[in-house]
Write a protein that holds these residues in place. Sequence first.
Motif, short mmCIF file in Angstrom:
data_model
loop_
_atom_site.label_atom_id
_atom_site.label_comp_id
_atom_site.label_asym_id
_atom_site.label_seq_id
_atom_site.Cartn_x
_atom_site.Cartn_y
_atom_site.Cartn_z
N ASN A 166 -2.99 1.17 3.50
CA ASN A 166 -2.13 1.12 2.32
C ASN A 166 -0.67 1.30 2.69
O ASN A 166 0.21 0.59 2.16
CB ASN A 166 -2.56 2.19 1.33
CG ASN A 166 -1.81 2.10 0.01
OD1 ASN A 166 -1.88 1.10 -0.68
ND2 ASN A 166 -1.08 3.16 -0.33
N ASP A 167 -0.39 2.24 3.61
CA ASP A 167 0.99 2.44 4.06
C ASP A 167 1.53 1.18 4.74
O ASP A 167 2.71 0.83 4.57
CB ASP A 167 1.05 3.62 5.04
CG ASP A 167 0.83 4.95 4.35
OD1 ASP A 167 0.97 5.00 3.12
OD2 ASP A 167 0.53 5.94 5.04
N LEU B 186 2.41 -1.32 2.03
CA LEU B 186 3.62 -0.93 1.32
C LEU B 186 4.87 -1.21 2.15
O LEU B 186 5.91 -1.64 1.62
CB LEU B 186 3.56 0.55 0.94
CG LEU B 186 2.57 0.91 -0.17
CD1 LEU B 186 2.52 2.42 -0.36
CD2 LEU B 186 2.97 0.23 -1.48
N ARG C 97 9.84 5.56 1.54
CA ARG C 97 9.09 6.66 0.95
C ARG C 97 10.02 7.82 0.59
O ARG C 97 9.86 8.47 -0.45
CB ARG C 97 8.00 7.13 1.91
CG ARG C 97 7.09 8.20 1.33
CD ARG C 97 6.06 8.64 2.35
NE ARG C 97 5.09 7.59 2.62
CZ ARG C 97 3.98 7.40 1.93
NH1 ARG C 97 3.70 8.19 0.89
NH2 ARG C 97 3.14 6.43 2.25
N GLU D 9 3.88 3.75 -6.52
CA GLU D 9 3.06 2.93 -5.63
C GLU D 9 2.72 3.65 -4.32
O GLU D 9 1.80 3.23 -3.60
CB GLU D 9 3.77 1.61 -5.32
CG GLU D 9 5.13 1.77 -4.66
CD GLU D 9 5.90 0.46 -4.61
OE1 GLU D 9 5.43 -0.52 -5.22
OE2 GLU D 9 6.98 0.42 -3.99
N TYR D 10 3.43 4.74 -4.03
CA TYR D 10 3.13 5.50 -2.82
C TYR D 10 2.05 6.56 -3.07
O TYR D 10 1.68 7.29 -2.15
CB TYR D 10 4.39 6.18 -2.28
CG TYR D 10 5.32 5.24 -1.55
CD1 TYR D 10 5.12 4.95 -0.20
CD2 TYR D 10 6.39 4.62 -2.20
CE1 TYR D 10 5.98 4.09 0.49
CE2 TYR D 10 7.25 3.77 -1.52
CZ TYR D 10 7.04 3.50 -0.19
OH TYR D 10 7.87 2.65 0.50
#
Length: 424
Positions: free
Chosen positions: A178-179, A182, A246, A312-313
């Motif tokens: 996921n990271d 993103l 982030r 979203e994070y």
Amino acid sequence: SVGTHGTDWRENVSKGLEEETEEEEAGGSSSSAVGGVPTVLTSRPRTVKQMSLFGEWLKAVPYEKWTLGAATALDHWIAVEILGVSEDNWKLMLKGDATVGVSRLRDVVAVREALFPETLVGREEDEEIEEERREAEERIDELLADLSGEGEDDLWKFDDDDGDEGRISEEERREEKNDQFLEELQGWREKRQLEGDYVFWQDADRAKYDAWQQDYMAFVAPQHNPQLIDTESTRESLLSAPPTTRHQNNLLWKNIADETDAEIFLDKLTRTCQARDDKELSPQLRAFFALPYEQQVKRLLTIGTLRALYDEYTSEKDFERFFDNYKHVLMEGVPVEYLVPDDHGTISSKHLADEEEHDQDEDHDKSKKYKVELKDYASETAQIERDIYKAYGQYKALRAHTEEDLFTKGEVTLDNKTHDDENN
């Protein structure tokens, strides 16, 4: 700084105030501050004297032994005299009314702890108990983890001797993936800022992005049929936001975490936008600033409260935990399919579970039929809960107001003793 010397600080203020008053009566000039205390307090003699009086009461009786009336009187004084809260809003705060703002209640507590550090005693004990509980839970987790550790006499060991070093769980693997998505998304957003909308990109870049979006959708929504996903609206939603790291993302959410921070953030945002040409602002910003100030703050607070849904994070684990905890609020009023008994229904019991399980249940009615019916999710239950909460808030407010009134009239002392008890 107040710290542990809060009592001495209050005494110095009170003593300095009396000296200032004597100087003024003698025709002398007064200083702008007393003992390092800002003029905001020294210019209000009644406030300082009342503060000293509360300090004397705390010397006489520990805060944890104060009656409800005395504690309410202290918070009432802080809210009205120090923070400038109106009497009407104070009454709403007593009821737990959300329109006042939760941060206002936190402000009262913060000021109380700063001016009267003696009131921290009970809270420190609660924090120690909570810390002990967390440590106990960690020890239990470690113990359970060690049950499958290495050792010749380990009866719980099922794996080979390869060890678990370097292994990561499926959840951790998804978080890493996921990271990565993103980070790649921020790159696509930056490309849109530099090169314009998607339609102006080169064919090769558009094809590359389409493949990336398809992989991303398969990752975040594997249960959905890709052919049923609106590709264009999804692309617009993903690329419309500016690229953010982030760290920048966390700073933004921190600025709207409570009402006080949201108001400070809104003031800064308003000044920044006012310095720019109105045509430079996005349609969304212009529509936002067209709202009344109270509505602007409320919108920011709503988004801040729902961070787990909009950020979203946010990890999948945090998202699921938030949704499970507040599903009854988030889903209220949403039409949901329910199975309801119906003699003419087309769904029978055998459609609902394995027939072998029904065979083991002697009381199970195999002939029972159901139909699907749309109902608003938990609307009636939620309304009942709100009514109970409102009634409880009114009860608490009435009790606190009554107790405070008895205390200010001198009919109840600090520590639950009436004057009749003291005379006896």
